[in-house]
Design a protein around this motif. Structure first.
Motif, PDB file in Angstrom:
ATOM      1  N   ARG A   1       0.702  -0.944   0.022  1.00 27.21           N
ATOM      2  CA  ARG A   1       0.409   0.063  -0.268  1.00 27.21           C
ATOM      3  C   ARG A   1       0.765   1.263  -0.010  1.00 27.21           C
ATOM      4  NH1 ARG A   1      -3.492  -0.817   5.166  1.00 27.21           N
ATOM      5  NH2 ARG A   1      -3.998   1.374   4.918  1.00 27.21           N
ATOM      6  N   LEU A   2       1.879   1.234   0.455  1.00 27.30           N
ATOM      7  CA  LEU A   2       2.715   2.137   0.445  1.00 27.30           C
ATOM      8  C   LEU A   2       3.595   2.262  -0.847  1.00 27.30           C
ATOM      9  CD1 LEU A   2       4.712   1.480   4.082  1.00 27.30           C
ATOM     10  CD2 LEU A   2       3.901   3.968   3.650  1.00 27.30           C
ATOM     11  N   LEU A   3       3.540   1.308  -1.899  1.00 22.86           N
ATOM     12  CA  LEU A   3       4.587   1.857  -2.999  1.00 22.86           C
ATOM     13  C   LEU A   3       3.602   2.002  -3.968  1.00 22.86           C
ATOM     14  CD1 LEU A   3       6.895  -1.557  -2.193  1.00 22.86           C
ATOM     15  CD2 LEU A   3       7.832   1.027  -2.620  1.00 22.86           C
ATOM     16  N   ALA A   4       1.788   1.467  -3.515  1.00 23.52           N
ATOM     17  CA  ALA A   4       1.751   1.833  -4.603  1.00 23.52           C
ATOM     18  C   ALA A   4       0.962   3.774  -5.036  1.00 23.52           C
ATOM     19  CB  ALA A   4      -0.043   1.148  -4.028  1.00 23.52           C
ATOM     20  N   LEU A   5       1.847   3.988  -3.292  1.00 23.06           N
ATOM     21  CA  LEU A   5       1.330   6.076  -3.070  1.00 23.06           C
ATOM     22  C   LEU A   5       2.650   7.026  -4.346  1.00 23.06           C
ATOM     23  CD1 LEU A   5       1.150   5.952   0.507  1.00 23.06           C
ATOM     24  CD2 LEU A   5      -0.292   6.043  -0.848  1.00 23.06           C
ATOM     25  N   PRO A   6       1.899   7.313  -4.643  1.00 22.90           N
ATOM     26  CA  PRO A   6       2.829   8.454  -5.757  1.00 22.90           C
ATOM     27  C   PRO A   6       3.501   8.815  -4.848  1.00 22.90           C
ATOM     28  CG  PRO A   6       0.450   9.807  -5.593  1.00 22.90           C
ATOM     29  CD  PRO A   6       0.378   8.202  -4.839  1.00 22.90           C
ATOM     30  N   GLY A   7       5.011   8.434  -5.166  1.00 22.64           N
ATOM     31  CA  GLY A   7       5.919   9.722  -4.718  1.00 22.64           C
ATOM     32  C   GLY A   7       7.276   8.629  -4.120  1.00 22.64           C
ATOM     33  N   VAL A   8       6.207   7.362  -3.928  1.00 25.63           N
ATOM     34  CA  VAL A   8       7.071   6.125  -2.245  1.00 25.63           C
ATOM     35  C   VAL A   8       7.647   4.915  -3.677  1.00 25.63           C
ATOM     36  CG1 VAL A   8       6.429   4.637  -0.902  1.00 25.63           C
ATOM     37  CG2 VAL A   8       5.336   6.964  -0.813  1.00 25.63           C
ATOM     38  N   ALA A   9       8.938   4.757  -3.120  1.00 29.07           N
ATOM     39  CA  ALA A   9       9.338   3.413  -4.369  1.00 29.07           C
ATOM     40  C   ALA A   9      10.350   2.954  -2.762  1.00 29.07           C
ATOM     41  CB  ALA A   9      10.338   4.803  -5.237  1.00 29.07           C
ATOM     42  N   PRO A  10      10.831   2.017  -3.435  1.00 27.59           N
ATOM     43  CA  PRO A  10      11.823   0.965  -2.396  1.00 27.59           C
ATOM     44  C   PRO A  10      12.885   1.283  -3.073  1.00 27.59           C
ATOM     45  CG  PRO A  10      11.189   0.241  -4.997  1.00 27.59           C
ATOM     46  CD  PRO A  10      10.186   1.418  -4.748  1.00 27.59           C
ATOM     47  N   ALA A  11      13.926   1.274  -1.956  1.00 29.91           N
ATOM     48  CA  ALA A  11      14.814   1.642  -1.272  1.00 29.91           C
ATOM     49  C   ALA A  11      15.865  -0.082  -0.828  1.00 29.91           C
ATOM     50  CB  ALA A  11      15.478   3.066  -0.976  1.00 29.91           C
ATOM     51  N   GLY A  12      16.798  -0.184  -1.533  1.00 28.52           N
ATOM     52  CA  GLY A  12      18.214  -1.018  -0.640  1.00 28.52           C
ATOM     53  C   GLY A  12      19.124  -0.120   0.531  1.00 28.52           C
ATOM     54  N   LEU A  13      19.633  -1.669   1.065  1.00 30.10           N
ATOM     55  CA  LEU A  13      20.772  -1.393   1.670  1.00 30.10           C
ATOM     56  C   LEU A  13      22.101  -0.498   1.288  1.00 30.10           C
ATOM     57  CD1 LEU A  13      20.997  -5.054   3.444  1.00 30.10           C
ATOM     58  CD2 LEU A  13      19.575  -2.574   4.641  1.00 30.10           C
ATOM     59  N   GLY A  14      21.613  -0.587   0.577  1.00 24.52           N
ATOM     60  CA  GLY A  14      23.183   0.403  -0.383  1.00 24.52           C
ATOM     61  C   GLY A  14      22.729   1.656  -0.467  1.00 24.52           C
ATOM     62  N   ALA A  15      21.366   2.247  -0.681  1.00 23.52           N
ATOM     63  CA  ALA A  15      21.133   4.498  -0.434  1.00 23.52           C
ATOM     64  C   ALA A  15      21.046   4.046   1.287  1.00 23.52           C
ATOM     65  CB  ALA A  15      19.623   4.369  -0.856  1.00 23.52           C
ATOM     66  N   ARG A  16      20.857   3.004   1.855  1.00 17.92           N
ATOM     67  CA  ARG A  16      20.508   3.488   3.567  1.00 17.92           C
ATOM     68  C   ARG A  16      21.789   3.282   3.703  1.00 17.92           C
ATOM     69  NH1 ARG A  16      17.406   1.982   8.029  1.00 17.92           N
ATOM     70  NH2 ARG A  16      18.688   0.508   8.756  1.00 17.92           N
ATOM     71  N   ASP A  17      22.958   2.324   3.321  1.00 16.04           N
ATOM     72  CA  ASP A  17      24.116   2.835   3.812  1.00 16.04           C
ATOM     73  C   ASP A  17      24.961   4.871   3.391  1.00 16.04           C
ATOM     74  OD1 ASP A  17      26.646   1.950   5.346  1.00 16.04           O
ATOM     75  OD2 ASP A  17      27.605   2.387   2.844  1.00 16.04           O
ATOM     76  N   SER A  18      24.619   5.078   2.033  1.00 17.00           N
ATOM     77  CA  SER A  18      25.441   5.991   1.300  1.00 17.00           C
ATOM     78  C   SER A  18      24.122   7.609   1.818  1.00 17.00           C
ATOM     79  CB  SER A  18      25.272   6.245   0.100  1.00 17.00           C
ATOM     80  OG  SER A  18      23.993   6.168  -0.344  1.00 17.00           O
ATOM     81  N   LEU A  19      23.302   7.341   2.420  1.00 18.34           N
ATOM     82  CA  LEU A  19      22.544   7.725   3.021  1.00 18.34           C
ATOM     83  C   LEU A  19      22.706   8.113   4.726  1.00 18.34           C
ATOM     84  CD1 LEU A  19      18.823   6.798   1.928  1.00 18.34           C
ATOM     85  CD2 LEU A  19      19.450   9.438   1.981  1.00 18.34           C
ATOM     86  N   ARG A  20      22.923   7.262   5.203  1.00 22.48           N
ATOM     87  CA  ARG A  20      23.809   7.868   6.437  1.00 22.48           C
ATOM     88  C   ARG A  20      24.783   8.503   6.550  1.00 22.48           C
ATOM     89  NH1 ARG A  20      28.466   5.501   8.636  1.00 22.48           N
ATOM     90  NH2 ARG A  20      28.770   3.455   6.885  1.00 22.48           N
ATOM     91  N   LEU A  21      25.583   7.507   5.744  1.00 28.24           N
ATOM     92  CA  LEU A  21      27.332   8.475   6.077  1.00 28.24           C
ATOM     93  C   LEU A  21      27.153   9.842   5.561  1.00 28.24           C
ATOM     94  CD1 LEU A  21      29.989   7.560   6.275  1.00 28.24           C
ATOM     95  CD2 LEU A  21      30.711   7.060   3.961  1.00 28.24           C
ATOM     96  N   GLU A  22      26.013  10.213   4.702  1.00 29.79           N
ATOM     97  CA  GLU A  22      26.475  11.627   4.559  1.00 29.79           C
ATOM     98  C   GLU A  22      25.456  11.334   5.369  1.00 29.79           C
ATOM     99  OE1 GLU A  22      25.240  12.509  -0.474  1.00 29.79           O
ATOM    100  OE2 GLU A  22      23.890  12.128   1.022  1.00 29.79           O
TER     101      GLU A  22
END
Lengths: 397, 123
Positions: free
Chosen positions: A236-257
């Motif tokens: 239901r979240l992913l069906a909302l406009p502007g919501v997309a799945p993200a993986g551990l790669g992005a989680r890592d670069s987001l937390r590092l920044e």
């Protein structure tokens, strides 16, 4: 070409565990990697950079069900007794938590090293939860050891791993809008929920613990849901406009920044909270009184300074400096090590963190990082690389 | 001529004595988002198998090696600002460098399309 997938802390392939969303990840085209004994999505077809930038601009859904969730309670003791028991293992103030409030804290060993970084929540007294209980969320790779350590150290407490629950992180500036759309009956209480607070929401007969928290530096929420309810919630979240799945790669670069530590890289059993720059996780009163494992070392470092400090590092140029690189001073003397290094998509270039000898841990300090073929110039910079935009109530900071 | 392939997932096409080299679609897909390319130096000569540059993605750094002996005559400077072109068009605008071959027959020994497909059945 090497196979680049990171598989640190992984179990043999045949023993990998799966989260409740494994088949959804596969259907969404995820590239799966071994992480902390789980088969987890490192990225979806859009790729790490696109997922990272989407999270900073809109909203991403991360499956973090591999993390450990457990309830802690001293039977018949009430909240104060449970909180005091946990405080013998961590330097934070738990007894002062109001129902629904959360705290980032550190499980410590007798040497003052960090066994794990954990989130402690005093549960809200609602929907079957008791305000006397604590919810612990711990790192996937550490959960078995953490739970054993806690159970052995405070045997008067009952630790109940919540193995029937999954965890979703919904992160980004439009996360609040997404949750309002998903849970219209709870929209107001979610909109007003301040950072590091939890509420209980019942949706379609399923109770969920929703906190305003995250690991991206953006506004966002984490949803702890029963295994049987999480896939529907994610879809239901992913069906909302502007919501997309993200993986551990992005989680890592987001937390590092965002300057956040990754356990096993930026903090471990040898690093102290003072060295790691996590003094804010030590309650003010307890800096004087101690009463947590390794208090002698930690209070000594508070008084006299640590031997080394965690710092932000901005490499010059475009080459990515990765964890494990040596840090040298101008004369070539070894003064430290890079513990996280990656491409920062929002920064648009390489970013890193590491430990340096305390006497050189000065903002603006020029030093060298061992590159793939030649040393890379770098400067000690203030963390975070990208300012946090978390919701403190009333406004987005 | 049609492209030839190395076991390190580079491709090379040859026009006269000039070879154009890049990395394969399989390689860019394995690496993920490419964020930096260390290009070789124009005028420098390399032996087959010499490290000639690096392709760095968010996940890893991958060395690229000269597929044959020769002198680098041109580099794709556009990759300095837009390394992601290797992801979007690895066999076209994502070419990395041109090399004047000094031992042309070396290229004949590389894999052809069918052999590379057999070598990388997942590609």
């Amino acid at each position: 070409m090497p196979r680049p997938e990171r598989s640190d802390m992984s179990a043999p392939a045949q023993a990998l565990r799966q989260t409740e969303l494994h088949s959804l990840h596969t259907e969404l085209g995820a590239r799966m990697v071994a992480f902390a004994g789980y088969d987890m999505p490192v990225q979806f077809p859009d790729g790490i950079v696109a997922e990272h930038l989407h999270t900073r601009e809109f909203c991403s859904v991360f499956d973090v069900s591999h993390m450990g969730q457990a309830l802690l309670r001293v039977e018949g003791g009430g909240f104060g007794v449970t909180a005091a028991a946990l405080e013998t293992l961590i330097p934070g103030d738990i007894q002062g938590l109001a129902p629904g409030a959360m705290r980032y804290s550190l499980l410590l060993n007798e040497a003052g090293g960090i066994v794990d970084d954990i989130i402690v929540t005093r549960l809200p007294a609602a929907d079957g939860w008791s305000g006397d209980d604590l919810l612990l969320v711990v790192n996937a790779a550490r959960k078995q050891g953490d739970f054993t350590y806690i159970a052995n150290s405070i045997p008067q407490a009952k630790l109940t791993p919540l193995v029937d629950r999954a965890l979703l992180a919904v992160q980004g500036p439009t996360a609040a809008k997404a949750l309002a759309d998903l849970f219209p009956h709870a929209a107001e209480k979610l909109a007003n929920l301040p950072f590091m607070h939890t509420v209980s929401v019942v949706d379609g007969g399923h109770e969920m613990l929703i906190s305003r928290s995250g690991y991206t530096g953006e506004d966002g929420f984490e949803i702890s849901a029963e295994n049987g309810a999480v896939e529907q919630c994610a879809l239901r979240l992913l069906a909302l406009p502007g919501v997309a799945p993200a993986g551990l790669g992005a989680r890592d670069s987001l937390r590092l920044e965002s300057g956040y530590c990754l356990y096993g890289h930026d903090i471990d059993e040898t690093t102290s909270p003072v060295e790691a720059g996590l003094i804010w996780a030590i309650a003010k009163a307890r800096r004087e009184t101690g009463g947590f494992p390794g208090a002698e070392r930690i209070m000594g470092e508070l008084a006299n300074g640590p031997r080394r400090r965690r710092v932000g590092l901005m490499p010059e140029g475009k080459s990515i400096v990765r964890d494990g690189a040596t840090i040298c001073d101008q004369s070539g003397l070894d003064i430290g090590i890079v513990t996280s290094g990656a491409y920062g998509p929002t920064v648009g270039g390489p970013v890193a963190m590491g430990y340096v000898r305390a006497d050189v841990s000065v903002l603006g300090q020029e030093l060298f990082l061992s590159g793939r073929t030649k040393p890379v110039s770098a400067q000690i910079v203030k963390l975070p690389f990208v300012a946090a935009r978390i919701f403190r109530g009333g406004r987005t900071a | 001529m049609s492209a030839k392939f190395t076991e390190n997932d580079e491709w090379i096409t040859v026009d006269g004595e000039i070879g154009t080299v890049g990395v394969t679609s399989y390689a860019q897909d394995q690496l993920g988002d490419i964020v930096y390319v260390e290009l070789p130096t124009v005028g420098k000569t390399y032996k087959a198998g010499d490290e000639i540059g690096v392709v760095e993605s968010v996940k890893a750094a991958a060395e690229i090696f000269a597929p044959a002996d020769g002198e680098v005559t041109e580099i794709n400077a556009a990759l300095e600002d837009k390394p992601g072109v290797i992801n979007s068009d690895p066999a076209g605008d994502g070419w990395i460098y041109k090399i004047k071959l000094s031992n042309g027959p070396q290229v004949d020994g590389l894999m052809d399309d069918a052999a590379y497909k057999a070598f990388r059945p997942d590609a």
